[in-house]
Design an enzyme around this catalytic site. Structure first.
Site, PDB file in Angstrom:
ATOM      1  CB  CYS A   7      23.000  70.007  44.073  1.00  0.00           C
ATOM      2  SG  CYS A   7      22.457  70.564  45.699  1.00  0.00           S
ATOM      3  CG  ASP A  27      43.901  30.720  40.947  1.00  0.00           C
ATOM      4  OD1 ASP A  27      44.945  30.656  41.636  1.00  0.00           O
ATOM      5  OD2 ASP A  27      43.502  29.790  40.224  1.00  0.00           O
ATOM      6  CG  ASP A  52      49.259  31.865  42.485  1.00  0.00           C
ATOM      7  OD1 ASP A  52      50.271  31.370  42.994  1.00  0.00           O
ATOM      8  OD2 ASP A  52      48.249  31.209  42.184  1.00  0.00           O
ATOM      9  CG  ASP A  63      47.003  33.016  45.561  1.00  0.00           C
ATOM     10  OD1 ASP A  63      48.198  32.877  45.860  1.00  0.00           O
ATOM     11  OD2 ASP A  63      46.478  32.462  44.582  1.00  0.00           O
ATOM     12  CB  CYS A  96      20.733  67.015  47.809  1.00  0.00           C
ATOM     13  SG  CYS A  96      19.891  68.367  46.985  1.00  0.00           S
TER      14      CYS A  96
END
Length: 759
Positions: A14, A647, A450, A651, A17
Site C-alpha cells: 500500500c 530543436d 522555434d 533553444d 508502505c
C-alpha cells in the site's frame, strides 16, 4: 562517491508502505534522498557509496517486511535463453515475480472462496432464522476451523503486518487488516472456549464469519488489483518486444546470423522482406519502405534509400537492403525510449505530494480513531444500549474502521494514471521524461515555437527554378547540380539532392573553381558556367530582373543564379520548407485558446513570412539564445504557463526556462536532454496529442483522488457508527471489506481507461 540508483522493492502492499521505506532510508547514514513509488514498486535512492551499499540498504528495511532487488538475476536463474535475457533484462524479472505472486494470491483466493460463500449463507440464515440444531452444530465447528485456516494461511501477510507493528511501531494497510481480523477472531474464540468471558459480556455472538469473509474480499481485491496493475505497465513490455532477437550480418564475405546484442559498430547488416531491423544504422545498399509506426508513431511506411537512417525495432516491408550499424546496445533509439519511459513512469507528479502526505499519517490516525470509537461505544453505548450490545456494536465499528480505511486507493490514484499516460504517449511517438512535465502541460496557455526544425523542416530544399527565355528547366537543374556537386555548401546539397530525387543526369565538369564569397564556376561540354549570388551575376554586367530575386529573399528563399559570360540561364530558389503538419498543428492549438508565439534567431523578413504561412501572428525574430531565454521569462512574468518547442543548441536555455520544454527528436542532443517531452520524428502535430494526453491523464488522476477521498470521508464515519443514533445504520465489516477491495480495483480500472481514449 555519491550515486543515484533505482531499485525494485519487494513486499509493498500500500501507499503507507512507500512512506515507511522512504522514512527509513532518509534516516540512514549516507543516504542523501529517497523516493519510493508504490505504483511502480520502485525506490530511487541517492547515496554515498563509501558509506553504504545497496545490500545494506536492503538490510535496513528487511525487518519491516520489505527488500530491495539489488542484483540482476542471470538468464539461467530466470529460466531464459541468453538472447531472451538480453532483450528483457529488467522487466521479465519483475514480471516473472509478479506473475508468481498473482498465481499465489489466486490459489489462496480460490481455496477460501467456498468458505466465504458458506459463511455468507450462515449470516443470511442466522438473520432470517429457522436454523435447525444439527445445522447450528455444524456451523459451530465449521466457522472456527475455517476462520483459523483463513486467518493463518490466506491472512498471514496481515498477521505479519500486525506483528511488525508491535515490534517496530510501523503501521501499514496489513496492520489495519491484521488487527481488525485478529480481534474478531480472538474475541470469537474467547466466547466459545471461555464461558466466564461469554457471561461477562452477556453475549454469545461470534465474528468468525467476519474474519473469513473480510480476508476473502481483501485477498480477492488484491488479486484483481495486482492483475490490473500489471496491465498498466505493459507499454514497456511492448517496447521490449519490438526488439529483433537476431541479426544477419556480413562476416568474412558470408552471411552470418548472430544475436542482436553481438552486433558491433560498423557491421554490415542485411535486412530481408518482413524482417525487423535489429539496431540503428545507415543504408549502404538497396532500398525499401520501413514501417516506423511502432517507434515513431507514423502510420505510413517511410521510404529508405542509400544514406538514409534506419531505426532498430522498426519493420521492413517488401524490399531488401544492407545498412551499416551506427548505434548498438544502449545507444539505439529504442533503448533510449525504453529508458525514458521507465524513468518517467517511476517519477512522481507534483499532484501526488498531497496524497503522499495524507498516506504518511493516514494509518496512525485510523488506528487511533478505531480505538477511540470502540471506547465511545463502550462508554456512551453502555448507557443507552447496555454493555453487551455496546461491546458487540463497538467491535463491529472497530473492525469496520480498520478494514474500510485503506490508503491503497489513495496511493494508486496518481502513479497508475501516470504509468498508463506515459506508456500511451510512447506508443503515439510522444516521449515523456518526467511526470511533472505531463502534469504541467495541460495548464499551458502559451506555446512558444522555434522556426527552424520545428515549424520548418530544418533542411534546405530546392523549391523552384525561374528559367530565362528558351531555357529548359531540367537542363538548368542538370548543369547547376553538376557544378554544385563539387561544393560542400548546404544549399549545394539541396540542389544535388533534388537532381538525384528527380533522376536528372549529372554532367562531367572540368576546371572546377570556387570563387570565394561569390560562387563557383566550371566547364561543361566545352562551355564555362557560373553559379552564385545575384551580386556575382551583376558583376558580369548581365541583364536580368534582379528585383524579382530580391522579393524572393524577403520570403526566406536563397537564390542561386546560373549564368554564362553572355546571359543568365536561370535562378534556383532554395528554402527551408514549412512542415506540412505545422499549419494544422497551429490551428489546433489556437482552437484550444492557446496563444502560439514564434521565437527565432532568423531575420525579420524570413520569420514573418514563415509565421504568416503557419498562421502565427506573434513573432519575435533576430533572437540570440539569451534573448530567447528573456522572452520566455517575460511571458512567464505576465502569469502565463509557457510550453517551449525547439530543436537546436540555441533553444536549450529557453527550453530549460520554460514551464514545459518540448524537443524534436530530430534536433540536437543538448535540446533533447534539456526538454521534459520529446516528439519523435520531429512532428509538431504530436504537440497537440501531448496536450490532449496531459488533459486525459490529469482528469483521470483527479477522478481517482476524488473517489479515494470521497470513499474514506463517507466510509469511515459510516463504519464508526456515526449514522447509528439517527438512522440506526451500522456498517457490517463484511461490506467494509468488500468496499475496500473494490476501491483499489476501481481506481486502477479508471486509470486503464486512458489507454482506450483517442488522442
Amino acid at each position: 562517491m555519491s550515486t543515484q540508483k533505482t531499485f525494485r522493492v519487494r513486499g509493498m502492499h500500500c501507499a503507507s508502505c512507500a512512506g515507511i521505506i522512504e522514512k527509513t532510508f532518509k534516516k540512514t547514514l549516507g543516504v542523501a534522498s529517497a523516493e519510493v513509488n508504490y505504483g511502480t514498486e520502485k525506490a530511487k535512492v541517492s547515496y554515498d557509496e563509501s558509506k553504504i551499499s545497496p545490500h545494506h540498504l536492503s538490510k535496513k528495511i528487511e525487518p519491516l517486511g520489505y527488500s530491495l532487488v539489488t542484483e540482476d538475476m542471470t538468464a539461467e536463474q530466470m529460466g531464459m535463453s541468453a538472447d531472451e535475457h538480453a532483450a528483457h533484462i529488467g522487466l521479465s524479472q519483475s514480471k516473472r515475480e509478479k506473475l508468481a505472486e498473482i498465481r499465489s494470491i489466486r490459489n489462496k483466493v480460490v481455496s477460501v472462496i467456498p468458505l466465504a460463500v458458506v459463511s455468507i449463507l450462515f449470516m443470511v440464515w442466522d438473520i432470517v432464522g429457522g436454523m435447525s440444531a444439527s445445522v447450528e452444530t455444524f456451523f459451530k465447528y465449521f466457522l472456527p476451523i475455517s476462520a483459523t485456516y483463513t486467518l493463518f494461511y490466506v491472512g498471514k501477510p496481515y498477521l505479519q503486518g500486525f506483528g511488525r507493528f508491535l515490534r517496530f511501531g510501523h503501521a501499514n494497510m496489513d496492520t489495519l487488516i491484521g488487527i481488525g481480523t485478529s480481534v474478531a477472531y480472538v474475541y470469537s474464540l474467547a466466547i466459545i472456549f471461555i464461558p466466564t468471558f461469554s457471561q461477562f459480556v452477556g453475549n454469545s455472538n461470534t465474528f468468525f464469519d467476519v474474519t473469513i469473509i473480510v480476508i476473502t474480499f481483501i485477498a480477492l481485491g488484491k488479486y484483481l488489483e495486482a492483475r490490473s496493475k500489471l496491465k498498466t505497465g505493459d507499454a514497456i513490455e511492448k517496447l521490449l518486444n519490438l526488439q529483433a532477437k537476431t541479426a544477419l550480418v556480413l562476416r568474412g564475405g558470408k552471411e552470418v546470423e548472430i544475436s542482436f546484442s553481438d552486433v558491433k559498430h560498423g557491421d554490415l547488416v542485411i535486412v530481408k522482406p518482413a524482417q525487423k531491423i535489429p539496431v540503428d544504422g545507415e543504408v549502404t545498399e538497396g532500398n525499401s519502405f520501413i514501417d516506423e509506426s511502432m517507434i515513431m508513431g507514423e502510420p505510413i511506411p517511410v521510404e529508405k534509400n542509400i544514406g538514409d537512417r534506419v531505426v532498430g525495432g522498426t519493420m521492413n516491408t517488401t524490399g531488401y537492403f544492407v545498412f551499416k550499424a551506427t548505434k548498438v546496445g544502449d545507444e539505439t533509439v529504442l533503448a533510449h525510449i525504453i529508458k525514458v519511459v521507465e524513468e518517467a513512469q517511476g517519477s512522481k507528479a507534483p499532484i501526488q505530494a498531497l496524497a503522499d502526505k495524507i498516506s504518511a499519517v493516514f494509518v496512525p490516525i485510523v488506528l487511533v480513531l478505531s480505538f477511540v470509537t470502540l471506547g465511545l461505544w463502550l462508554v456512551l453505548g453502555s448507557h443507552y444500549l447496555g454493555f453487551s450490545q455496546a461491546l458487540s456494536d463497538g467491535l463491529v465499528s472497530f473492525v469496520g474502521i480498520l478494514v474500510i480505511a485503506c490508503p491503497c486507493a489513495l496511493g494508486l490514484a496518481t502513479p497508475t494514471a501516470i504509468i498508463v499516460g506515459v506508456g500511451k504517449g510512447a506508443k503515439e511517438g510522444i516521449l515523456i521524461k518526467d511526470a511533472a512535465s505531463l502534469e504541467k502541460l495541460h495548464l499551458a496557455n502559451v506555446v512558444v515555437v522555434d522556426k527552424t526544425g520545428t515549424i520548418t523542416k530544418g533542411k534546405p530544399e530546392l523549391i523552384d527554378v525561374i528559367c530565362a527565355q528558351n531555357q529548359n528547366k531540367d537542363e538548368v537543374i542538370s548543369i547547376l547540380a553538376s557544378l554544385e556537386k563539387r561544393s560542400e555548401h548546404p544549399i549545394a546539397h539541396a540542389i544535388v539532392a533534388h537532381a538525384k530525387e528527380n533522376k536528372i543526369d549529372f554532367l562531367n565538369v572540368q576546371n572546377f573553381e570556387i570563387v570565394k564569397g561569390k560562387g563557383l564556376s566550371g566547364v561543361i561540354n566545352g562551355k564555362q558556367y557560373f553559379a552564385g549570388s545575384a551580386k556575382f551575376a551583376e558583376s558580369f554586367g548581365l541583364a536580368f530582373d534582379y528585383r524579382t530575386i530580391e522579393n524572393e529573399t524577403h520570403e526566406g528563399k536563397s537564390p542561386v543564379v546560373l549564368f554564362t559570360r553572355e546571359s543568365v540561364l536561370g535562378v534556383a530558389l532554395v528554402a527551408d520548407k514549412i512542415k506540412e503538419e505545422a499549419v494544422q498543428a497551429v490551428k489546433n492549438l489556437q482552437a484550444l485558446g492557446i496563444k502560439v508565439v514564434m521565437l527565432t534567431g532568423d531575420n525579420k523578413n524570413t520569420a514573418h513570412f514563415i509565421a504568416k504561412k503557419a498562421g502565427i501572428t506573434d513573432v519575435v525574430s533576430d533572437a540570440l539564445p539569451e534573448e530567447k531565454l528573456k522572452e520566455i521569462q517575460r511571458l512567464q512574468s505576465n502569469g502565463n504557463i509557457v510550453a517551449m518547442a525547439g530543436d537546436g543548441i540555441n533553444d536549450a536555455p529557453a527550453l530549460a526556462q520554460a514551464d514545459i520544454g518540448i524537443a524534436m527528436s530530430t534536433g540536437t542532443d543538448v535540446a533533447i536532454e534539456t526538454a521534459g517531452i520529446i516528439l519523435l520524428h520531429g512532428d509538431i502535430s504530436k504537440l497537440m496529442k501531448a496536450i490532449r494526453l496531459s488533459k486525459l491523464t490529469m482528469r483521470g488522476i483527479k477522478q481517482n483522488l476524488f473517489w479515494a477521498f470521497f470513499y474514506n470521508i463517507v466510509g469511515i464515519p459510516l463504519a464508526a457508527g456515526a449514522f447509528y443514533p439517527v438512522f440506526g445504520i451500522l456498517l457490517n465489516p463484511v461490506f467494509a471489506g468488500m468496499a475496500m477491495a473494490l476501491s483499489s480495483v476501481s481506481v486502477v480500472s479508471n486509470s486503464l481507461r486512458i489507454k482506450a481514449k483517442k488522442l
